[in-house]
Design a protein around this motif. Structure first.
Motif, PDB file in Angstrom:
ATOM      1  N   ILE A   7      15.377  -7.798   7.337  1.00  0.00           N
ATOM      2  CA  ILE A   7      14.533  -8.016   6.150  1.00  0.00           C
ATOM      3  C   ILE A   7      13.071  -7.691   6.483  1.00  0.00           C
ATOM      4  N   LEU A  65       9.842 -15.650 -10.622  1.00  0.00           N
ATOM      5  CA  LEU A  65      11.242 -16.042 -10.394  1.00  0.00           C
ATOM      6  C   LEU A  65      11.624 -16.374  -8.956  1.00  0.00           C
ATOM      7  N   SER A  66      10.726 -16.135  -8.000  1.00  0.00           N
ATOM      8  CA  SER A  66      11.140 -16.302  -6.607  1.00  0.00           C
ATOM      9  C   SER A  66      11.323 -17.762  -6.213  1.00  0.00           C
ATOM     10  N   PHE A 110      29.109 -20.439 -10.998  1.00  0.00           N
ATOM     11  CA  PHE A 110      27.709 -20.009 -10.850  1.00  0.00           C
ATOM     12  C   PHE A 110      26.875 -21.203 -11.300  1.00  0.00           C
ATOM     13  N   ARG A 246      24.492 -11.290   3.894  1.00  0.00           N
ATOM     14  CA  ARG A 246      23.731 -12.421   4.447  1.00  0.00           C
ATOM     15  C   ARG A 246      24.719 -13.410   5.028  1.00  0.00           C
ATOM     16  N   LEU A 259      27.759 -19.783  -2.077  1.00  0.00           N
ATOM     17  CA  LEU A 259      28.200 -21.166  -1.897  1.00  0.00           C
ATOM     18  C   LEU A 259      29.076 -21.620  -3.058  1.00  0.00           C
TER      19      LEU A 259
HETATM   20  P1  FAD Z   1      24.283 -12.874  -5.002  1.00  0.00           P
HETATM   21  O1  FAD Z   1      25.716 -13.185  -4.803  1.00  0.00           O
HETATM   22  O2  FAD Z   1      23.895 -12.269  -6.284  1.00  0.00           O
HETATM   23  O3  FAD Z   1      23.475 -14.227  -4.897  1.00  0.00           O
HETATM   24  C1  FAD Z   1      23.623 -15.115  -3.818  1.00  0.00           C
HETATM   25  C2  FAD Z   1      22.408 -15.968  -3.779  1.00  0.00           C
HETATM   26  O4  FAD Z   1      22.408 -16.814  -4.939  1.00  0.00           O
HETATM   27  C3  FAD Z   1      22.336 -16.877  -2.565  1.00  0.00           C
HETATM   28  O5  FAD Z   1      21.522 -16.301  -1.559  1.00  0.00           O
HETATM   29  C4  FAD Z   1      21.747 -18.139  -3.154  1.00  0.00           C
HETATM   30  O6  FAD Z   1      20.350 -18.000  -3.252  1.00  0.00           O
HETATM   31  C5  FAD Z   1      22.304 -18.181  -4.555  1.00  0.00           C
HETATM   32  N1  FAD Z   1      23.664 -18.728  -4.699  1.00  0.00           N
HETATM   33  C6  FAD Z   1      24.644 -18.904  -3.755  1.00  0.00           C
HETATM   34  N2  FAD Z   1      25.764 -19.403  -4.298  1.00  0.00           N
HETATM   35  C7  FAD Z   1      25.502 -19.551  -5.624  1.00  0.00           C
HETATM   36  C8  FAD Z   1      26.267 -20.049  -6.720  1.00  0.00           C
HETATM   37  N3  FAD Z   1      27.530 -20.458  -6.572  1.00  0.00           N
HETATM   38  N4  FAD Z   1      25.679 -20.078  -7.949  1.00  0.00           N
HETATM   39  C9  FAD Z   1      24.403 -19.666  -8.120  1.00  0.00           C
HETATM   40  N5  FAD Z   1      23.635 -19.191  -7.115  1.00  0.00           N
HETATM   41  C10 FAD Z   1      24.171 -19.135  -5.897  1.00  0.00           C
HETATM   42  N6  FAD Z   1      15.043 -13.084   0.349  1.00  0.00           N
HETATM   43  C11 FAD Z   1      14.328 -13.226   1.485  1.00  0.00           C
HETATM   44  O7  FAD Z   1      14.913 -13.201   2.560  1.00  0.00           O
HETATM   45  N7  FAD Z   1      12.988 -13.422   1.440  1.00  0.00           N
HETATM   46  C12 FAD Z   1      12.298 -13.459   0.277  1.00  0.00           C
HETATM   47  O8  FAD Z   1      11.095 -13.627   0.262  1.00  0.00           O
HETATM   48  C13 FAD Z   1      13.018 -13.294  -0.944  1.00  0.00           C
HETATM   49  N8  FAD Z   1      12.406 -13.304  -2.150  1.00  0.00           N
HETATM   50  C14 FAD Z   1      13.134 -13.107  -3.289  1.00  0.00           C
HETATM   51  C15 FAD Z   1      12.462 -13.101  -4.529  1.00  0.00           C
HETATM   52  C16 FAD Z   1      13.173 -12.880  -5.703  1.00  0.00           C
HETATM   53  C17 FAD Z   1      12.450 -12.853  -7.019  1.00  0.00           C
HETATM   54  C18 FAD Z   1      14.602 -12.691  -5.651  1.00  0.00           C
HETATM   55  C19 FAD Z   1      15.398 -12.466  -6.913  1.00  0.00           C
HETATM   56  C20 FAD Z   1      15.261 -12.721  -4.437  1.00  0.00           C
HETATM   57  C21 FAD Z   1      14.546 -12.912  -3.252  1.00  0.00           C
HETATM   58  N9  FAD Z   1      15.181 -12.927  -2.018  1.00  0.00           N
HETATM   59  C22 FAD Z   1      14.453 -13.098  -0.866  1.00  0.00           C
HETATM   60  C23 FAD Z   1      16.652 -12.771  -1.906  1.00  0.00           C
HETATM   61  C24 FAD Z   1      17.373 -14.071  -2.299  1.00  0.00           C
HETATM   62  O9  FAD Z   1      17.034 -15.108  -1.412  1.00  0.00           O
HETATM   63  C25 FAD Z   1      18.912 -13.910  -2.305  1.00  0.00           C
HETATM   64  O10 FAD Z   1      19.403 -13.820  -1.003  1.00  0.00           O
HETATM   65  C26 FAD Z   1      19.365 -12.707  -3.033  1.00  0.00           C
HETATM   66  O11 FAD Z   1      18.833 -12.746  -4.325  1.00  0.00           O
HETATM   67  C27 FAD Z   1      20.866 -12.651  -3.027  1.00  0.00           C
HETATM   68  O12 FAD Z   1      21.322 -11.616  -3.839  1.00  0.00           O
HETATM   69  P2  FAD Z   1      22.701 -10.918  -3.559  1.00  0.00           P
HETATM   70  O13 FAD Z   1      22.823  -9.867  -4.595  1.00  0.00           O
HETATM   71  O14 FAD Z   1      22.777 -10.527  -2.134  1.00  0.00           O
HETATM   72  O15 FAD Z   1      23.801 -12.054  -3.743  1.00  0.00           O
END
Ligand code: FAD
Ligand code: MG
Length: 327
Positions: A7, A65-66, A110, A246, A259
């Motif tokens: 990252i 949104l972060s 979700f 991740r 999760l």
């Molecule tokens: P997806 O499957 O779409 O989402 C998984 C993520 O959603 C998990 O990481 C957790 O955050 C959450 N989650 C897990 N299980 C569930 C569930 N059952 N229901 C709802 N939500 C759940 N990452 C960094 O490392 N550093 C940063 O500074 C950072 N800033 C961010 C800022 C923004 C605006 C966004 C949108 C994301 C950012 N991220 C950052 C990434 C974020 O932490 C998530 O890891 C990422 O959005 C996961 O997306 P995905 O498509 O990989 O997985």
């Protein structure tokens, strides 16, 4: 740890903005909303400015949104909205309301109230660890979206407990893609490719043709970008959730970032990834996560609740592939 390094490297790369023009296409890539984002549009005299506007908008959305920044609007809600209702921006209100709705539609698979559990595990961050069972049990009752109260008139958010924290990480990239598509359409762009860290939106038909786009879905078993599946689509979003981006290993067990809100642990089933194909990228994003939690059979049961023609591609740990389509 390795993931954090990746990252950081991407962030360094992203800070050097990449903008280029070739074959009549203008494109721009930046590290924003926590991932590497690329937008490609046909080259015109205004294309560079339109791309610039897209990334200004993404930066603006990130400050709202972060869940990973202490200064975002969402962070302010998470730290203060248990004391009294907090009036928020249209975007935050809209996305939290949509997230609550999708939580209901997916029987809680979700859940935007999962924030405290996400922080406990810290997967993908420096402090990632396996929490104590007691910590997970203590956090679980607060990780349900009933604890997020919305006032539709005043656009205020109230958290029913100080232990409830909102995390929009599973839907925000999709929501951001929908916003950028709206911006592009307003600017008269009717053909574009958006790739926000694997969340893909293809607007209209393939550049300068009347053909569909080909969108590939990665083989989760491979470290490289080898494809397991490809789709011919137009004017739609394709979003994948998987266990291969991740995660960390401890004692031979993979702990990944999707999760199960009912157990508080990373989902353990026979899936490696789930991809959702539908018009709304916010839905595709949230549902890829939800269907990963639900698994194949339960997804089959809930699928009729969603958009007609929605496609869901399951890649199982043994490499087999199944597709469901909402007829
Ligand atoms: P997806 O499957 O779409 O989402 C998984 C993520 O959603 C998990 O990481 C957790 O955050 C959450 N989650 C897990 N299980 C569930 C569930 N059952 N229901 C709802 N939500 C759940 N990452 C960094 O490392 N550093 C940063 O500074 C950072 N800033 C961010 C800022 C923004 C605006 C966004 C949108 C994301 C950012 N991220 C950052 C990434 C974020 O932490 C998530 O890891 C990422 O959005 C996961 O997306 P995905 O498509 O990989 O997985
Ligand atoms: Mg998602």
């Amino acid at each position: 740890m390795k993931h954090c390094l990746k990252i950081i490297l991407l962030a360094l790369l992203g800070s050097l903005l990449i903008a280029c023009r070739h074959n009549g296409i203008s494109e721009r890539t930046e590290f924003v909303i926590g991932t590497v984002c690329t937008v490609k549009i046909p080259q015109t005299t205004s294309a560079e400015n339109i791309l610039k506007d897209c990334f200004s908008e993404l930066q603006r959305l990130e400050t709202i949104l972060s869940a990973n920044s202490n200064s975002s609007e969402l962070a302010r809600v998470n730290t203060t909205a248990h004391k009294k209702p907090v009036a928020v921006s249209d975007e935050l209100f809209e996305l939290v309301a949509l997230s609550k709705k999708i939580s209901e539609q997916t029987d809680g698979a979700f859940d935007p109230a999962i924030g405290a559990l996400v922080k406990l595990w810290g997967i993908g961050f420096e402090n990632e660890r396996i929490p104590e069972q007691a910590e997970i049990e203590a956090a679980l009752p607060f990780a349900v979206s009933d604890n997020i109260a919305l006032n539709m008139q005043t656009k205020e958010i109230f958290l029913r407990s100080k232990n409830t924290k909102i995390d929009l990480g599973a839907i925000a990239k999709g929501y951001a893609a929908d916003k950028i598509v709206m911006l592009l359409k307003k600017q008269g762009v009717h053909s574009a490719v958006l790739d926000f860290g694997g969340n893909v939106f293809v607007l209209g038909k393939k550049f300068f043709t009347d053909e569909d786009w080909t969108v590939g879905i990665r083989n989760p078993a491979r470290k490289n970008t080898e494809l397991a599946f490809s789709l011919k689509v137009n004017d739609t979003s394709v979003v994948t959730s998987g266990i291969y981006e991740r995660f960390f290993f401890k004692d031979g067990i993979r702990y990944h970032h999707v999760l199960d809100p009912k157990t508080g642990y990373p989902v353990r089933n026979n899936l490696a990834s789930v991809s959702v194909v539908c018009k709304s990228s916010a839905y595709a994003d949230a549902l890829a996560t939800a269907f990963f939690v639900l698994g194949y059979e339960k997804t089959k049961a809930v699928l009729p609740r969603f958009e007609k023609n929605m496609r869901v591609i399951f890649i199982f740990a043994d490499g087999s592939i199944e597709e469901l389509r909402n007829m």
